[in-house]
Write a protein that holds these residues in place. Structure first.
Motif, PDB file in Angstrom:
ATOM      1  N   TYR A 188       0.862  -1.183   0.000  1.00  0.00           N
ATOM      2  CA  TYR A 188       0.000   0.000   0.000  1.00  0.00           C
ATOM      3  C   TYR A 188       0.896   1.229   0.000  1.00  0.00           C
ATOM      4  CZ  TYR A 188      -3.634   3.235   1.601  1.00  0.00           C
ATOM      5  OH  TYR A 188      -4.509   4.284   1.727  1.00  0.00           O
ATOM      6  N   SER A 189       0.818   2.030  -1.077  1.00  0.00           N
ATOM      7  CA  SER A 189       1.702   3.189  -1.191  1.00  0.00           C
ATOM      8  C   SER A 189       1.091   4.240  -2.109  1.00  0.00           C
ATOM      9  CB  SER A 189       3.056   2.749  -1.766  1.00  0.00           C
ATOM     10  OG  SER A 189       3.869   3.862  -2.028  1.00  0.00           O
ATOM     11  N   HIS A 190       1.324   5.490  -1.740  1.00  0.00           N
ATOM     12  CA  HIS A 190       0.915   6.593  -2.614  1.00  0.00           C
ATOM     13  C   HIS A 190       2.081   7.096  -3.442  1.00  0.00           C
ATOM     14  CE1 HIS A 190      -3.012   6.718  -0.806  1.00  0.00           C
ATOM     15  NE2 HIS A 190      -2.479   6.806   0.387  1.00  0.00           N
ATOM     16  N   THR A 191       3.296   6.577  -3.192  1.00  0.00           N
ATOM     17  CA  THR A 191       4.482   7.071  -3.905  1.00  0.00           C
ATOM     18  C   THR A 191       5.090   6.037  -4.846  1.00  0.00           C
ATOM     19  OG1 THR A 191       5.920   6.446  -2.055  1.00  0.00           O
ATOM     20  CG2 THR A 191       5.071   8.715  -2.083  1.00  0.00           C
ATOM     21  N   LEU A 192       4.914   4.750  -4.570  1.00  0.00           N
ATOM     22  CA  LEU A 192       5.448   3.713  -5.460  1.00  0.00           C
ATOM     23  C   LEU A 192       4.458   3.441  -6.574  1.00  0.00           C
ATOM     24  CD1 LEU A 192       6.746   1.149  -2.795  1.00  0.00           C
ATOM     25  CD2 LEU A 192       8.097   2.809  -4.088  1.00  0.00           C
ATOM     26  N   ASN A 193       4.986   3.054  -7.737  1.00  0.00           N
ATOM     27  CA  ASN A 193       4.121   2.747  -8.872  1.00  0.00           C
ATOM     28  C   ASN A 193       4.157   1.290  -9.275  1.00  0.00           C
ATOM     29  OD1 ASN A 193       3.064   5.360  -9.347  1.00  0.00           O
ATOM     30  ND2 ASN A 193       5.034   5.955 -10.204  1.00  0.00           N
ATOM     31  N   GLN A 194       5.362   0.708  -9.301  1.00  0.00           N
ATOM     32  CA  GLN A 194       5.485  -0.667  -9.755  1.00  0.00           C
ATOM     33  C   GLN A 194       6.652  -1.325  -9.032  1.00  0.00           C
ATOM     34  OE1 GLN A 194       5.848  -1.016 -13.993  1.00  0.00           O
ATOM     35  NE2 GLN A 194       5.686  -3.228 -13.959  1.00  0.00           N
ATOM     36  N   LEU A 195       6.471  -2.591  -8.661  1.00  0.00           N
ATOM     37  CA  LEU A 195       7.513  -3.367  -7.986  1.00  0.00           C
ATOM     38  C   LEU A 195       7.634  -4.720  -8.689  1.00  0.00           C
ATOM     39  CD1 LEU A 195       6.395  -2.632  -4.317  1.00  0.00           C
ATOM     40  CD2 LEU A 195       8.390  -1.658  -5.488  1.00  0.00           C
ATOM     41  N   ASN A 196       8.796  -5.335  -8.571  1.00  0.00           N
ATOM     42  CA  ASN A 196       9.014  -6.645  -9.202  1.00  0.00           C
ATOM     43  C   ASN A 196       8.417  -7.796  -8.395  1.00  0.00           C
ATOM     44  OD1 ASN A 196      10.439  -5.525 -11.333  1.00  0.00           O
ATOM     45  ND2 ASN A 196      12.382  -5.642 -10.244  1.00  0.00           N
ATOM     46  N   ASP A 197       8.340  -7.627  -7.076  1.00  0.00           N
ATOM     47  CA  ASP A 197       7.928  -8.739  -6.231  1.00  0.00           C
ATOM     48  C   ASP A 197       6.646  -8.478  -5.450  1.00  0.00           C
ATOM     49  OD1 ASP A 197       9.069  -6.810  -4.664  1.00  0.00           O
ATOM     50  OD2 ASP A 197      10.379  -8.154  -3.555  1.00  0.00           O
ATOM     51  N   ALA A 198       5.940  -7.412  -5.791  1.00  0.00           N
ATOM     52  CA  ALA A 198       4.689  -7.084  -5.104  1.00  0.00           C
ATOM     53  C   ALA A 198       3.815  -6.227  -6.012  1.00  0.00           C
ATOM     54  CB  ALA A 198       4.974  -6.344  -3.799  1.00  0.00           C
ATOM     55  N   ILE A 199       2.534  -6.235  -5.720  1.00  0.00           N
ATOM     56  CA  ILE A 199       1.563  -5.424  -6.453  1.00  0.00           C
ATOM     57  C   ILE A 199       1.292  -4.176  -5.623  1.00  0.00           C
ATOM     58  CG2 ILE A 199      -0.794  -5.345  -7.385  1.00  0.00           C
ATOM     59  CD1 ILE A 199      -0.516  -8.541  -7.443  1.00  0.00           C
ATOM     60  N   VAL A 200       1.430  -3.024  -6.226  1.00  0.00           N
ATOM     61  CA  VAL A 200       1.216  -1.768  -5.512  1.00  0.00           C
ATOM     62  C   VAL A 200      -0.265  -1.434  -5.500  1.00  0.00           C
ATOM     63  CG1 VAL A 200       1.731   0.708  -5.454  1.00  0.00           C
ATOM     64  CG2 VAL A 200       3.507  -0.927  -6.130  1.00  0.00           C
ATOM     65  N   ILE A 201      -0.762  -1.104  -4.304  1.00  0.00           N
ATOM     66  CA  ILE A 201      -2.155  -0.676  -4.128  1.00  0.00           C
ATOM     67  C   ILE A 201      -2.131   0.815  -3.834  1.00  0.00           C
ATOM     68  CG2 ILE A 201      -4.281  -0.963  -2.805  1.00  0.00           C
ATOM     69  CD1 ILE A 201      -2.932  -3.530  -1.648  1.00  0.00           C
ATOM     70  N   GLN A 202      -2.797   1.589  -4.657  1.00  0.00           N
ATOM     71  CA  GLN A 202      -2.889   3.026  -4.396  1.00  0.00           C
ATOM     72  C   GLN A 202      -4.322   3.443  -4.109  1.00  0.00           C
ATOM     73  OE1 GLN A 202      -0.910   4.680  -7.874  1.00  0.00           O
ATOM     74  NE2 GLN A 202       1.008   4.828  -6.721  1.00  0.00           N
ATOM     75  N   ASP A 203      -5.257   2.526  -4.335  1.00  0.00           N
ATOM     76  CA  ASP A 203      -6.671   2.803  -4.102  1.00  0.00           C
ATOM     77  C   ASP A 203      -6.980   2.731  -2.606  1.00  0.00           C
ATOM     78  OD1 ASP A 203      -7.003   2.986  -6.843  1.00  0.00           O
ATOM     79  OD2 ASP A 203      -7.491   0.858  -7.040  1.00  0.00           O
ATOM     80  N   ASP A 204      -8.228   2.900  -2.272  1.00  0.00           N
ATOM     81  CA  ASP A 204      -8.692   2.821  -0.894  1.00  0.00           C
ATOM     82  C   ASP A 204      -8.381   1.447  -0.318  1.00  0.00           C
ATOM     83  OD1 ASP A 204     -10.268   3.510   1.476  1.00  0.00           O
ATOM     84  OD2 ASP A 204     -11.758   2.138   0.622  1.00  0.00           O
ATOM     85  N   ILE A 205      -7.576   1.395   0.742  1.00  0.00           N
ATOM     86  CA  ILE A 205      -7.148   0.120   1.324  1.00  0.00           C
ATOM     87  C   ILE A 205      -8.313  -0.634   1.951  1.00  0.00           C
ATOM     88  CG2 ILE A 205      -6.450   1.085   3.564  1.00  0.00           C
ATOM     89  CD1 ILE A 205      -4.652  -1.730   1.625  1.00  0.00           C
ATOM     90  N   VAL A 206      -9.259   0.064   2.519  1.00  0.00           N
ATOM     91  CA  VAL A 206     -10.408  -0.601   3.148  1.00  0.00           C
ATOM     92  C   VAL A 206     -11.217  -1.352   2.098  1.00  0.00           C
ATOM     93  CG1 VAL A 206     -12.596  -0.207   4.353  1.00  0.00           C
ATOM     94  CG2 VAL A 206     -10.505   0.948   5.129  1.00  0.00           C
ATOM     95  N   SER A 207     -11.544  -0.711   0.991  1.00  0.00           N
ATOM     96  CA  SER A 207     -12.306  -1.383  -0.078  1.00  0.00           C
ATOM     97  C   SER A 207     -11.518  -2.554  -0.647  1.00  0.00           C
ATOM     98  CB  SER A 207     -12.630  -0.398  -1.202  1.00  0.00           C
ATOM     99  OG  SER A 207     -13.446   0.631  -0.723  1.00  0.00           O
ATOM    100  N   PHE A 208     -10.215  -2.368  -0.803  1.00  0.00           N
ATOM    101  CA  PHE A 208      -9.367  -3.434  -1.330  1.00  0.00           C
ATOM    102  C   PHE A 208      -9.402  -4.656  -0.408  1.00  0.00           C
ATOM    103  CE2 PHE A 208      -5.366  -5.709  -1.588  1.00  0.00           C
ATOM    104  CZ  PHE A 208      -5.325  -6.006  -2.941  1.00  0.00           C
TER     105      PHE A 208
END
Length: 178
Positions: free
Chosen positions: A75-95
């Motif tokens: 969960y990050s507002h500054t990262l866009n893409q990672l090799n070993d994880a999926i970045v979540i920028q949306d609402d964490i509660v809904s996710f």
């Protein structure tokens, strides 16, 4: 429905890490021969962590992939893409609410702070595995931040591992109001 759980160690005064993000205080705590980590890890297939926790895990693993046999979300507002994880920028509660409805094993909330607080506010964490270390840090990163929703938990069990004591709680099914 999948369970969302927290598993991690804190100092007696409630800190996950010291003021320099170090966990050396935990590594210096004798645990004896027994640990619950391996059994816990077999029950999960997904992790969710914040950016800071992700970066600290990467340092500890010398940049190896984090939890390579799991689906990892950061969960990050500054990262866009990672090799070993999926970045979540949306609402964490809904996710997390959507993730709970999917088939699978337990989901591990790694780390704490704001991520744990947001999920606690919505009563989304089903189980807690907290190891208490016999140390007072005085400063650092707290597991629990101030929140507006009181919650009562039910004790499942306690375990002693060397100088650590693990408390395992689950969400109170009666939703007692405090």
């Amino acid at each position: 429905m999948r369970k969302i759980c927290f598993y991690g160690a804190i100092s007696l005064d409630g800190y996950l890490a010291d003021e320099h993000d170090s966990l050396q205080w935990l590594f210096d705590t004798p645990t004896g021969e027994e640990t619950t980590y391996e059994a816990f890890e077999q029950q999960i297939d997904t992790t969710i962590m914040g950016r800071v926790t992700y970066e600290e895990v990467k340092k500890m693993t010398e940049d190896a992939p984090v939890y390579p046999d799991k689906t990892n979300y950061v969960y990050s507002h500054t990262l866009n893409q990672l090799n070993d994880a999926i970045v979540i920028q949306d609402d964490i509660v809904s996710f997390v609410q959507a993730l709970k409805r999917q088939e699978g094993q337990m989901v591990w909330i790694v780390g704490g702070g704001q991520l744990v607080t947001e999920l606690m506010e919505q009563e989304l964490i089903d189980e807690w595995f907290i190891q208490l270390a016999p140390v007072f840090l005085g400063k650092g990163k707290r597991l629990f931040q101030e929140q507006s929703t009181p919650q009562r938990l039910t004790l499942v069990e306690t375990k002693t591992m060397g100088e650590l004591v693990e408390v395992h709680y689950q969400k109170n099914k009666m939703h007692d109001s405090l």
